[in-house]
Design an enzyme around this catalytic site. Structure first.
Site, short mmCIF file in Angstrom:
data_model
loop_
_atom_site.label_atom_id
_atom_site.label_comp_id
_atom_site.label_asym_id
_atom_site.label_seq_id
_atom_site.Cartn_x
_atom_site.Cartn_y
_atom_site.Cartn_z
N CYS A 286 43.00 -55.69 -6.08
CA CYS A 286 44.03 -54.94 -5.56
C CYS A 286 45.45 -55.18 -5.31
O CYS A 286 45.94 -55.39 -6.33
CB CYS A 286 43.22 -54.34 -4.16
SG CYS A 286 43.74 -52.58 -3.89
N GLU B 265 34.61 -58.10 -2.82
CA GLU B 265 34.41 -58.81 -1.65
C GLU B 265 33.73 -57.98 -0.63
O GLU B 265 33.08 -58.55 0.56
CB GLU B 265 35.38 -59.45 -1.03
CG GLU B 265 36.54 -58.94 -0.55
CD GLU B 265 37.54 -58.18 -1.27
OE1 GLU B 265 37.34 -57.92 -2.39
OE2 GLU B 265 38.45 -57.53 -0.70
N HIS C 217 37.38 -53.88 -4.60
CA HIS C 217 37.46 -54.88 -3.48
C HIS C 217 35.91 -55.28 -3.78
O HIS C 217 35.10 -55.09 -2.83
CB HIS C 217 37.62 -54.39 -2.05
CG HIS C 217 39.03 -54.08 -1.80
ND1 HIS C 217 39.76 -55.41 -1.02
CD2 HIS C 217 39.86 -53.28 -2.10
CE1 HIS C 217 41.14 -54.81 -1.18
NE2 HIS C 217 41.28 -53.58 -1.61
N1 GLN Z 1 48.29 -50.25 -1.95
C1 GLN Z 1 48.45 -51.74 -1.65
C2 GLN Z 1 49.67 -52.19 -2.37
O1 GLN Z 1 50.54 -51.68 -3.05
C3 GLN Z 1 47.34 -52.51 -2.22
C4 GLN Z 1 46.10 -51.93 -1.36
C5 GLN Z 1 44.87 -53.00 -1.42
O2 GLN Z 1 44.97 -53.99 -1.64
N2 GLN Z 1 43.79 -52.56 -0.81
O3 GLN Z 1 50.08 -53.44 -2.27
#
Ligand code: GLN
Length: 209
Positions: free
Chosen positions: A92, A195, A193
């Site tokens: 992410c 994890e 994610h």
């Molecule tokens: N929206 C976050 C970003 O742009 C990422 C979201 C996440 O890691 N769950 O950094």
């Protein structure tokens, strides 16, 4: 196994360093514990002196993480290690940290300053679209086929997706036609994610790189 302090990091460095400046690093640490894998946290440049063989970049807020990496003098050293081939699992916000091109932000009303948007480590030949699912679809759960692993549970939290993949990167998974997992050499980067879903297969894949 599990958390190591500086004095008992194995000299062979067969350890995973988990970036722990902000975000969902504890969930990765629990997964590594469940797999019996030693890890320690990277919080500032001094921690980079400890030997480690692999790196996890967790979810969270990529702008905050990128700025902290820069302020603490960790951005360039980590970039050099990833470019030298150190295996990295990025989830992410971590995917955003690795991306060479960062675009968009559906939730932002004002234009961010140039120092707030990245690219940050810029080692992965992809374009990512931040907060790409908008506010309504900011968080959702699904399962989808992942190259070599079959169906994998996927939790998305204000996730980015990969809007363009350069020739060096290989697509590993798509959801609704959008690229959500890529690999480039030893870099494994996911919009979701792994994890959070109790399925160790993606961490096992990372540990095998
Ligand atoms: N929206 C976050 C970003 O742009 C990422 C979201 C996440 O890691 N769950 O950094």
């Amino acid at each position: 196994m599990g958390a190591l302090s500086a004095c008992n990091v194995p000299a062979d460095g067969n350890v995973t360093a988990v970036l722990a400046v902000q975000g969902a690093f504890a969930e990765h640490e629990r997964m590594l514990d469940a797999l019996g894998q030693p890890w320690f946290e990277l919080r500032d440049a001094d921690d980079l002196e400890l030997p480690f063989a692999r790196l996890i970049l967790p979810g969270g807020e990529s702008t905050t993480q990128g700025k902290l990496l820069r302020e603490r003098g960790m951005l360039e050293p980590l970039r050099e290690r990833v470019l030298a081939g150190m295996p990295v699992l990025a989830t992410c916000a971590g995917l955003i940290l690795l991306a060479q091109r960062v675009e968009g932000d559906g939730s932002r009303a004002t234009t961010p300053r140039p120092d707030q948007v990245g690219p940050w480590l810029a080692t992965l030949d992809v374009t990512v679209e931040r907060n790409a699912y908008g506010r309504q679809l900011g968080s959702f759960h699904t399962t989808a086929p992942f190259d070599g692993l079959g169906q994998v549970p996927m939790s998305f939290i204000r996730a980015p997706y990969v809007s363009a993949v350069g020739p060096k990167s290989q697509v590993l998974a798509r959801v609704d036609g959008r690229v959500v997992a890529v690999r480039q050499g030893s870099q494994l980067a996911l919009a979701f994610h792994p994890e959070l879903d109790g399925d160790p297969r993606i961490h096992e894949l990372f540990l095998s790189l």
